[in-house]
Design an enzyme around this catalytic site. Structure first.
Site, PDB file in Angstrom:
ATOM      1  N   GLY A  15       0.786  -1.235   0.000  1.00  0.00           N
ATOM      2  CA  GLY A  15       0.000   0.000   0.000  1.00  0.00           C
ATOM      3  C   GLY A  15       0.812   1.276   0.000  1.00  0.00           C
ATOM      4  N   LYS A  68     -17.546 -14.705  -8.351  1.00  0.00           N
ATOM      5  CA  LYS A  68     -16.959 -13.366  -8.466  1.00  0.00           C
ATOM      6  C   LYS A  68     -18.054 -12.295  -8.435  1.00  0.00           C
ATOM      7  CE  LYS A  68     -13.686 -10.797 -11.206  1.00  0.00           C
ATOM      8  NZ  LYS A  68     -12.293 -10.986 -11.543  1.00  0.00           N
ATOM      9  N   MET A  93      -4.455  -7.123  -7.045  1.00  0.00           N
ATOM     10  CA  MET A  93      -3.997  -8.188  -7.936  1.00  0.00           C
ATOM     11  C   MET A  93      -5.133  -9.085  -8.435  1.00  0.00           C
ATOM     12  SD  MET A  93      -1.000  -7.424  -8.399  1.00  0.00           S
ATOM     13  CE  MET A  93       0.507  -6.714  -7.770  1.00  0.00           C
ATOM     14  N   ARG A  94      -6.243  -8.442  -8.844  1.00  0.00           N
ATOM     15  CA  ARG A  94      -7.371  -9.186  -9.412  1.00  0.00           C
ATOM     16  C   ARG A  94      -7.947  -8.421 -10.584  1.00  0.00           C
ATOM     17  NH1 ARG A  94      -9.473 -13.222  -6.621  1.00  0.00           N
ATOM     18  NH2 ARG A  94      -8.170 -13.483  -4.801  1.00  0.00           N
ATOM     19  N   ASN A 110      -6.067   2.428 -12.908  1.00  0.00           N
ATOM     20  CA  ASN A 110      -5.081   1.472 -12.400  1.00  0.00           C
ATOM     21  C   ASN A 110      -3.672   1.991 -12.663  1.00  0.00           C
ATOM     22  OD1 ASN A 110      -4.048  -1.079 -11.427  1.00  0.00           O
ATOM     23  ND2 ASN A 110      -3.703  -1.694 -13.556  1.00  0.00           N
ATOM     24  N   HIS A 112       0.258   0.407 -13.340  1.00  0.00           N
ATOM     25  CA  HIS A 112       0.936  -0.851 -13.668  1.00  0.00           C
ATOM     26  C   HIS A 112       2.421  -0.581 -13.852  1.00  0.00           C
ATOM     27  CE1 HIS A 112       1.172  -4.961 -15.066  1.00  0.00           C
ATOM     28  NE2 HIS A 112       1.985  -4.540 -16.010  1.00  0.00           N
TER      29      HIS A 112
END
Ligand code: GAR
Length: 203
Positions: A15, A68, A93-94, A110, A112
């Site tokens: 985090g 899900k 991580m999903r 997001n 990356h």
């Protein structure tokens, strides 16, 4: 003056990005109200960081749900209660599923650790080192149904420290912390409403 967007940060690990974004919001350097951390890993260090920062924690294990869809429905109920408007993924991580993608269309971002479309998915830094590239980097992008495939908002290159994962990671994190906050500020700052409209139109 526009009201601050209410934001939930999704994270599965340490985090450090959560910390930097939350600190920037608290300091008034980021026009946002960080109202929740959502994690799929109740033991993750980000939970401690959230508690220290006084941010609500939504910690739900996917394995406790039949599907899900059920898992994301449970998250969605919590987000609605907190009146969350934007989702910021920072080491979550999903893959985001249809439930959240539909509820937060064009409102999920997001970060990356590569120059997408190179090295999507897990362990992007390991992939870069294994390929022997000299330059990798960081990408901030909107989230769609694919794996790290949504429209790109910003990118910055980072030189690989050959054969040294730790130092390469360190460089990437330093760039992430600056780039994520800067990009989110451009997205949300009150005077940017016209350009945000332009960005959304392109999607
Ligand atoms: C960051 O490097 C982020 O880019 C990466 O996880 C790390 C989380 O660090 N995300 C991905 O790889 C997503 N595919 P943090 O928990 O210290 O913010």
């Amino acid at each position: 003056m526009n009201s601050k967007p209410k934001v939930a940060i999704f994270a599965s690990g340490s985090g450090s990005n959560f910390q930097v974004i939350t600190d920037a919001a608290s300091a008034g350097e980021l026009h946002a109200d960080i109202v929740a951390v959502v994690t799929d890993k109740p033991q993750a260090f980000v939970v401690e960081r959230a508690k220290t920062a006084g941010v609500a924690v939504v910690a739900l294990r996917p394995s406790d749900f039949a599907s899900k869809v059920d898992y994301e429905e449970a998250i969605l109920q919590e987000l609605k209660q907190l009146e969350v408007e934007w989702l910021v993924l920072a080491g979550y991580m999903r893959l985001i599923g249809d439930t959240l993608l539909t509820a937060y269309a064009n409102r999920i971002v997001n970060i990356h650790p590569s120059l997408l479309p190179s090295f999507p998915g897990k362990d992007a830094i390991g992939q870069a080192l294994a390929h022997g590239v000299k330059v990798t980097g960081v990408t901030v992008h909107y989230v769609d149904a694919g794996m790290d495939t949504g429209p790109i908002l910003s990118q910055q290159a980072v030189e690989v420290v050959e054969g040294n994962r730790e130092q390469t990671e360190h460089r990437i994190h330093a760039v992430e912390h600056e780039l994520y906050t800067k990009t989110l500020q451009q997205l949300w700052m009150p005077t940017a409403s016209a350009s945000q409209g332009r960005l959304n139109k392109k999607l």
